[in-house]
Design an enzyme around this catalytic site. Structure first.
Site, short mmCIF file in Angstrom:
data_model
loop_
_atom_site.label_atom_id
_atom_site.label_comp_id
_atom_site.label_asym_id
_atom_site.label_seq_id
_atom_site.Cartn_x
_atom_site.Cartn_y
_atom_site.Cartn_z
N ARG A 139 0.86 -1.19 0.00
CA ARG A 139 0.00 0.00 0.00
C ARG A 139 0.89 1.24 0.00
O ARG A 139 1.88 1.31 0.75
CB ARG A 139 -0.90 0.02 1.24
N GLU B 132 -3.20 7.59 -4.77
CA GLU B 132 -3.46 6.87 -6.02
C GLU B 132 -4.69 7.46 -6.68
O GLU B 132 -5.71 7.63 -6.00
CB GLU B 132 -3.69 5.39 -5.75
N HIS C 230 -0.78 0.08 -9.84
CA HIS C 230 -1.45 -0.85 -8.91
C HIS C 230 -2.04 -2.04 -9.70
O HIS C 230 -3.26 -2.25 -9.68
CB HIS C 230 -2.53 -0.12 -8.10
C1 GLV Z 1 -4.75 -5.20 -4.10
O1 GLV Z 1 -4.01 -4.31 -3.78
C2 GLV Z 1 -5.41 -6.05 -3.16
O2 GLV Z 1 -5.38 -5.74 -1.96
O3 GLV Z 1 -6.01 -7.03 -3.60
#
Ligand code: GLV
Length: 331
Positions: free
Chosen positions: A240, A269, A288
């Site tokens: 994260r 983000e 991401h």
């Molecule tokens: C992606 O970041 C997830 O947590 O699945």
């Protein structure tokens, strides 16, 4: 005929899950490419029994108070820092996530970022595209070796372990890890050593973050921590964005405190167009996408659907974040 439970899905998810949901619920899917605005989401969920959320949807106490019928929030992600789980539990709302199925895809991404940043591949690609490749340069484009180096895993859970297994098995790396829990399997199978964060930062050539985002881990890597790392070190974040202080990271990359970084997650983000990180050659940033493979997203959709349906039927969720809600589930 009994009335089907009402469900809102905040973005189109793969058919592997969507079909299951549509079979047994009265589902509305938000068709936009961007998330529904918070006010719209609140209004949509006001009379819903179930919600499929994404990590871009903030599910907090104020939101839940506007959803008096909600029995289950099924997050299409393994991480659930977008959800106030305690507030859900207090209201008898079950929360589901999608662990396990995205472990390999995410570990592959962490490794891809590691080798890409260490070997300056994106920089080389841009150099080629810009027509700057004139000859073979003995002193040009020098990166970092991987074989036999030290990997530091912050958060030795499923994904941290899967990365460590790749680096140990394929590149014979020594593995250090920092975690509140001891990981016996990593110690026995990969020879991993549990150390404090400072030791990990000082001794690792590659530091990869795999920990949850919570109030204790927010800003885990800041100026002080970056200074402890080797000048030749590479920082990888596929967990994260807010685990890392972005200003401290861009300063450290600019002034050579560390060699490079590979990020699949940023804070915020999406990253702002004028973020100083985007001006640096020694950082690789993906939008991401660690779990973004066809098979993984299908499997995530399936678990997500099964969590939702179990939540609506009053059954145990296959991947249940808050089993402590069991005794007080909404009927
Ligand atoms: C992606 O970041 C997830 O947590 O699945």
């Amino acid at each position: 005929m009994s009335v089907k439970p009402k469900v809102f899905i905040t973005r189109r998810i793969p058919d592997a899950g969507l079909h299951l949901i549509k079979e047994s619920t009265d589902a509305e899917v938000w068709a936009g490419q961007l998330p529904p605005p918070a006010a719209v989401l609140r209004q949509k969920v006001a009379d819903c029994d179930g919600l499929v959320s994404l990590l871009t949807d903030a599910i907090d106490a104020a939101f839940l108070d506007k959803a008096p019928r909600l029995k289950v929030v099924s997050n299409f992600a393994v991480g659930f820092n977008n959800i106030d789980v305690k507030a859900c539990t207090e209201r008898g709302i079950c929360v589901g996530n999608t662990p396990g199925v995205l472990t390999d895809a995410t570990a592959d991404m962490a490794f891809a970022l590691l080798i890409t940043a260490a070997r300056r591949i994106v920089e080389g690609h841009e150099y080629t595209l810009a027509g700057k490749w004139k000859t073979w340069e003995p002193l040009g484009h020098l990166g970092q070796d991987l074989t036999g180096r030290t990997l530091g895993v912050v958060g030795m859970g499923r994904i941290g372990y899967a990365l460590a297994r790749r680096c140990r098995g394929g590149w014979h790396m020594k593995v250090l890890y920092h975690d509140v829990y001891k990981n016996e399997k990593a110690e026995q199978e990969l020879g991993a050593t549990q150390v404090d964060l400072d030791t990990l930062l000082r001794e690792s050539d590659f530091v990869s973050l795999h920990t949850d985002l919570n109030e204790k881990t927010r800003g885990l890597i800041g100026t002080e921590q970056l200074k402890k790392m080797k000048k030749s070190a590479v920082l990888i974040n596929t967990a994260r964005g807010p685990l890392v202080d972005p200003k401290a990271l861009s300063a450290a990359l600019r002034d050579g405190t560390i060699f490079a970084a590979g990020l699949d997650v940023t804070d915020p983000e999406p990253i702002a167009a004028n973020d100083p990180l985007l001006k640096l050659a020694n950082v690789v940033i993906a939008p991401h996408i660690a779990s973004a493979t066809v098979q993984t997203r299908d499997q995530m959709a399936e678990i997500c659907a099964k969590n939702l349906i179990a939540g609506l039927r009053g059954e145990p969720l296959p991947a249940w974040v808050n089993p402590e809600a069991a005794g007080k589930r909404r009927q």
